[in-house]
Design an enzyme around this catalytic site. Sequence first.
Site, short mmCIF file in Angstrom:
data_model
loop_
_atom_site.label_atom_id
_atom_site.label_comp_id
_atom_site.label_asym_id
_atom_site.label_seq_id
_atom_site.Cartn_x
_atom_site.Cartn_y
_atom_site.Cartn_z
N TYR A 288 -5.29 -17.00 -7.56
CA TYR A 288 -3.97 -16.40 -7.82
C TYR A 288 -3.13 -17.30 -8.73
O TYR A 288 -2.06 -16.89 -9.18
CB TYR A 288 -3.20 -16.15 -6.51
CG TYR A 288 -3.83 -15.17 -5.55
CD1 TYR A 288 -4.98 -14.45 -5.88
CD2 TYR A 288 -3.30 -14.96 -4.28
CE1 TYR A 288 -5.57 -13.57 -4.98
CE2 TYR A 288 -3.87 -14.06 -3.38
CZ TYR A 288 -5.01 -13.39 -3.73
OH TYR A 288 -5.58 -12.51 -2.84
N LEU B 137 -1.40 -1.48 2.36
CA LEU B 137 -0.62 -0.28 2.00
C LEU B 137 -1.27 0.41 0.80
O LEU B 137 -0.59 1.07 0.00
CB LEU B 137 0.83 -0.68 1.67
CG LEU B 137 1.61 -1.31 2.82
CD1 LEU B 137 2.97 -1.83 2.35
CD2 LEU B 137 1.80 -0.31 3.97
N ASN C 153 8.90 -4.57 6.58
CA ASN C 153 7.50 -4.82 6.95
C ASN C 153 7.37 -5.68 8.20
O ASN C 153 6.34 -5.65 8.87
CB ASN C 153 6.74 -5.43 5.76
CG ASN C 153 6.65 -4.46 4.58
OD1 ASN C 153 6.99 -3.28 4.71
ND2 ASN C 153 6.21 -4.95 3.44
N1 LIG Z 1 -9.34 -11.11 -0.53
C1 LIG Z 1 -9.15 -10.30 -1.53
O1 LIG Z 1 -10.06 -10.05 -2.33
C2 LIG Z 1 -7.82 -9.64 -1.69
C3 LIG Z 1 -7.68 -8.55 -2.57
C4 LIG Z 1 -6.42 -7.96 -2.67
C5 LIG Z 1 -5.35 -8.45 -1.93
N2 LIG Z 1 -5.51 -9.52 -1.09
C6 LIG Z 1 -4.38 -10.05 -0.27
O2 LIG Z 1 -3.75 -8.97 0.39
C7 LIG Z 1 -2.37 -8.92 0.06
C8 LIG Z 1 -1.86 -7.51 0.09
O3 LIG Z 1 -2.54 -6.71 -0.88
P1 LIG Z 1 -1.82 -6.11 -2.16
O4 LIG Z 1 -0.68 -6.98 -2.49
O5 LIG Z 1 -2.80 -5.96 -3.25
O6 LIG Z 1 -1.44 -4.65 -1.73
P2 LIG Z 1 -0.46 -4.03 -0.60
O7 LIG Z 1 0.20 -5.08 0.19
O8 LIG Z 1 -1.26 -2.97 0.08
O9 LIG Z 1 0.60 -3.26 -1.49
C9 LIG Z 1 1.57 -3.94 -2.25
C10 LIG Z 1 2.45 -2.86 -2.87
O10 LIG Z 1 3.11 -2.14 -1.83
C11 LIG Z 1 4.50 -2.06 -2.08
N3 LIG Z 1 5.20 -2.21 -0.81
C12 LIG Z 1 5.22 -3.28 0.01
N4 LIG Z 1 5.99 -3.04 1.09
C13 LIG Z 1 6.47 -1.78 0.94
C14 LIG Z 1 7.31 -0.96 1.72
N5 LIG Z 1 7.84 -1.39 2.87
N6 LIG Z 1 7.61 0.28 1.26
C15 LIG Z 1 7.08 0.73 0.10
N7 LIG Z 1 6.26 0.00 -0.69
C16 LIG Z 1 5.96 -1.26 -0.27
C17 LIG Z 1 4.82 -3.21 -3.02
O11 LIG Z 1 5.84 -2.86 -3.92
P3 LIG Z 1 7.30 -3.58 -3.89
O12 LIG Z 1 7.10 -4.97 -4.44
O13 LIG Z 1 8.12 -2.69 -4.73
O14 LIG Z 1 7.74 -3.59 -2.44
C18 LIG Z 1 3.50 -3.42 -3.78
O15 LIG Z 1 3.48 -2.62 -4.95
C19 LIG Z 1 -2.34 -9.59 -1.31
O16 LIG Z 1 -1.04 -9.97 -1.72
C20 LIG Z 1 -3.29 -10.73 -1.11
O17 LIG Z 1 -2.64 -11.78 -0.40
C21 LIG Z 1 -6.72 -10.12 -0.96
#
Ligand SMILES: NC(=O)c1ccc[n+]([C@@H]2O[C@H](COP(=O)([O-])OP(=O)(O)OC[C@H]3O[C@@H](n4cnc5c(N)ncnc54)[C@H](OP(=O)(O)O)[C@@H]3O)[C@@H](O)[C@H]2O)c1
Length: 282
Positions: A48, A185, A237
Amino acid sequence: MISYKMNDGNSIPALGYGTFLMSSAEVAEHLPEAIAAGYRHIDTANAYFNEVAVGKAIRESGIPREEFFVTSKLFPQSYGADVIDSEIDATLERLGLDYLDLLLLHQPYGAYTEAWKGMERAKAAGKLRSIGLSNFNRAKMQQILDVADITPQVLQIEINPRNNQHAMKEWLAPKGVVFEGWYPLGHGDKALLQMPVFTELAEKYGKSTAQIILRWHVQEQNVVFPKTNNPAHMRDNLDIFDFELTDDEMARINAIPQQPYYKVPDEAPAFVLAHNDYSQQH
Ligand SMILES: NC(=O)c1ccc[n+]([C@@H]2O[C@H](COP(=O)([O-])OP(=O)(O)OC[C@H]3O[C@@H](n4cnc5c(N)ncnc54)[C@H](OP(=O)(O)O)[C@@H]3O)[C@@H](O)[C@H]2O)c1
């Protein structure tokens, strides 16, 4: 905050703050907001390119280190038997921490069995409290189990209502592995957040659809760390512990057709093979 006991006796908070696709500048701006909102569990990774900023925000919070649960992850370029020990040390150095609560092998490619032995050494040395894997499928997980003296504490894979991972969870249940869900999400997918089952339950409980999905995760015992740059979403959240979905409601969510957002390829994709110089961050 609910915590789960891992198979090594350590605890892991059920909810945290994810930092995927956050630049160092975004981390510097938003991680202090998240910490102020109450987040103590933070998920980052070498790949990252924001570990320096994550470590700085933790130190500058003034909150004792032991109140945080910090996770990072290694990419396959760091897995070789000749480099794994120094790559773990370099990760701690970038974060400015003496130990990590959890370190994961981020991708299931390359010398991952050798890397696992290095992870075990670092755990024994106290540099890592707990160790785990990310994006490993059943066959590759079995290869780790075949060489492991320490069973992984955690498996971090895609989990959301479109990919509930029930089969994988059932297979690993005897090992006591805690499941962490990425894309909790659906990476913010509006089509998921606006599904009728979630809008209906949001109305019933006076919550947002995102909160309903996060509550589903908690009741599925998934550890999640939704990513958000929005302070209102940060607060929302965390605010999911004052209501409970019924068994019928859980069953309705678990009946959603399964359609993963990402299929982990068997062979390393180009983005994993690209050389990564983690010193290029500030
Ligand atoms: N190990 C791996 O390969 C891998 C892969 C992907 C992710 N990850 C980890 O998992 C974490 C989460 O995954 P992610 O960030 O890709 O996706 P996520 O958490 O499923 O979704 C993030 C999105 O959801 C929105 N969001 C968050 N809270 C919200 C709410 N209360 N209401 C409406 N929209 C909301 C955010 O927009 P806003 O900013 O506008 O709120 C952002 O666009 C990552 O940050 C990382 O730490 C790991």
